[in-house]
Design an enzyme around this catalytic site. Structure first.
Site, PDB file in Angstrom:
ATOM      1  N   ASN A 180       0.278  -1.619   0.085  1.00 25.66           N
ATOM      2  CA  ASN A 180       0.100   0.068  -0.297  1.00 25.66           C
ATOM      3  C   ASN A 180       0.960   0.841  -0.586  1.00 25.66           C
ATOM      4  OD1 ASN A 180      -2.092   1.752   0.341  1.00 25.66           O
ATOM      5  ND2 ASN A 180      -2.948   0.952   1.789  1.00 25.66           N
ATOM      6  N   GLU A 222      -6.537  -5.550   4.566  1.00 27.61           N
ATOM      7  CA  GLU A 222      -5.057  -5.214   4.168  1.00 27.61           C
ATOM      8  C   GLU A 222      -4.061  -6.552   4.183  1.00 27.61           C
ATOM      9  OE1 GLU A 222      -4.382  -0.999   4.649  1.00 27.61           O
ATOM     10  OE2 GLU A 222      -5.984  -0.926   5.639  1.00 27.61           O
ATOM     11  N   ASN A 278      -8.686   6.070   3.266  1.00 32.67           N
ATOM     12  CA  ASN A 278     -10.221   5.667   3.058  1.00 32.67           C
ATOM     13  C   ASN A 278     -10.087   5.151   4.432  1.00 32.67           C
ATOM     14  OD1 ASN A 278     -10.394   5.043   0.167  1.00 32.67           O
ATOM     15  ND2 ASN A 278      -8.146   4.643   0.917  1.00 32.67           N
TER      16      ASN A 278
END
Lengths: 302, 302
Positions: free
Chosen positions: B110, B145, B196
């Site tokens: 990420n 994630e 987010n």
């Protein structure tokens, strides 16, 4: 079963230099009685609660300086406060200037003692982040803590008292994220903080309106980021000519201020703290073992 | 002479999975134009700005998963954004899913790229605090994630671009005090953050009303405690059925929110940041060399 503890932040109005120790101890006992009457079983008093905030002065005469220090805690003058704790079944933390006679030398610390509900001293904390300077500096409000206090040498201890895990911090410590993080990593559920914060600083008049914001912001973040309860007590009001902010408070592990003193005088605020909230908050974002990257933080310790 | 930089937080409304890359890049260019028109020379876009927040889904099909990743940055589809930066003389940071082909294996991060006002990539940051889990967990909002991204392996870099020292962070990183501290110790003046953040979490419905507070609190404390400017951009609104909070903002080294997005849509907020405020704030409380106790923080790095 939910573990709960009713916390009390015992704010003090000013302690003028004219006040005697027994007079101050009388005020402290009265505050402790008010806290206990409200059902609290753990209270926090300010930093340097027994005296005026003397680092605002340049004091060259050692005899005059020594008056502000406790050579032992408790002693005959402060023992009544511990007796009151035992009678009222309430623990407390209190800040004072500590003198340690080390042979011929005197060691001086800005110290907080934690006393349990039996009236026994559970442990000491010595302020780690000592602010100010050793000499007055031009354009800067006189603040000589670094002359009068050595940096703390007891680490960030956490004490088991009355079934609770309690850490301590003093004034400037609360502005540093490492304070809360160390106490949290050492197992604290509750952090008790005492402070004396001048309203006005010569070096930053343009930031004066933010003093209360800068009081609460790091404590709220510290509570949230470390999922601890925080109770913080100010010495407030016009003390020997210097205005000190109040804003004593109790903060939840959510970072919310759950109780807030609104005066600049002796005032007790309490809150019935749910210790289960620590685990709830930790589960959402702060599973340390899973998410922290200690090997990547090395520069913080260098 | 006072050093100043006009910062822009470029919030995005939702990026639905139906949106094509060129469509999203078009929106980003439009936001960059609005920022530049307002005089900004450094902007921040959200985390995973090019796609929907796909870790909300369990995706077993690798081909379907790979669609969300960039195998190189920039590529033909994203180059127009860098061209726009060069044309508009504005730097920016942008988050995206990064795939690194490592022989036969794929490494996934990420990631946030920093691009200077020449349209050149100045550096990459890979999210250090990767939240969520590798498998769906009962009672917990799906957030994978940790399946789709390896923890960052580039440390907390600070980049010199356009005469500024800029650090980057992504979403969950902003909740951890170590992020700001490491970036500050590495010399950052400005921290750009993309995020987010779902409004609702199955695991903590009772904390839902605090989501915006928990967005701003650690960023404000991080800015204050590290005397840095923070600009943070959300992806906001109802994205593929999941509500994301907005609250994009620019925060001063005082901890004050100086600009705030109030929509859940594409929106640009800017602020003319005085970099001199960093030194002012540092002088008051945060002379690190004088007051920090790094040797006493060892447990933070263990």
């Amino acid at each position: 079963m939910t573990r709960r503890v009713k916390l009390a932040a015992c704010q003090m109005g000013p302690v003028q230099s004219s006040a005697s120790r027994p007079e101050v101890v009388g005020r402290l006992i009265h505050l402790l009685e008010r806290a206990a009457k409200d059902g609290a079983t753990l209270a926090v008093f300010p930093e340097l609660a027994l005296t005026t905030f003397f680092p605002r002065w340049e004091i060259d005469n050692e005899t005059k300086l020594d008056v502000f220090y406790e050579a032992s805690f408790p002693n005959a003058e402060t023992q009544p406060l511990l007796d009151a704790a035992r009678r009222l079944r309430i623990g407390f933390a209190i800040g004072f200037a500590e003198m340690v006679q080390d042979g011929a030398a005197k060691q001086r610390f800005n110290t907080m003692a934690l006393v349990d509900a039996e009236g026994q001293v559970a442990g000491l904390y010595r302020k780690m982040h000592v602010p100010g300077s050793e000499m007055p500096e031009p354009g800067v409000t006189v603040h000589l803590e670094r002359r009068y206090f050595a940096p703390g040498n007891l680490g960030f201890p956490v004490f088991d008292i009355d079934g609770l895990r309690v850490g301590l911090a003093l004034c400037n410590d609360r502005r540093w994220p490492e304070t809360y993080r160390m106490l949290c990593l050492n197992g604290a559920e509750i952090v008790l903080i005492g402070y004396n914060t001048p309203l006005l600083l010569d070096e930053a008049p343009q930031l004066a309106h933010l003093r209360m914001f800068h009081n609460h912001l790091p404590m709220q973040a510290g509570a949230y980021q470390n999922t601890v309860w925080v109770a913080a007590a100010a010495k407030a009001g016009l003390e020997d000519g210097q205005a000190l902010i109040g804003g004593s408070c109790i903060i939840a592990p959510t970072g919310e201020i759950t109780a807030l003193a609104t005066s600049l005088a002796d005032e007790v605020v309490t809150y019935d703290a749910d210790l289960g909230l620590i685990e709830t908050c930790r589960r959402v974002n702060f599973d340390f073992a899973r998410y922290r990257r200690p090997d990547q933080y090395r520069r913080i310790c260098e």
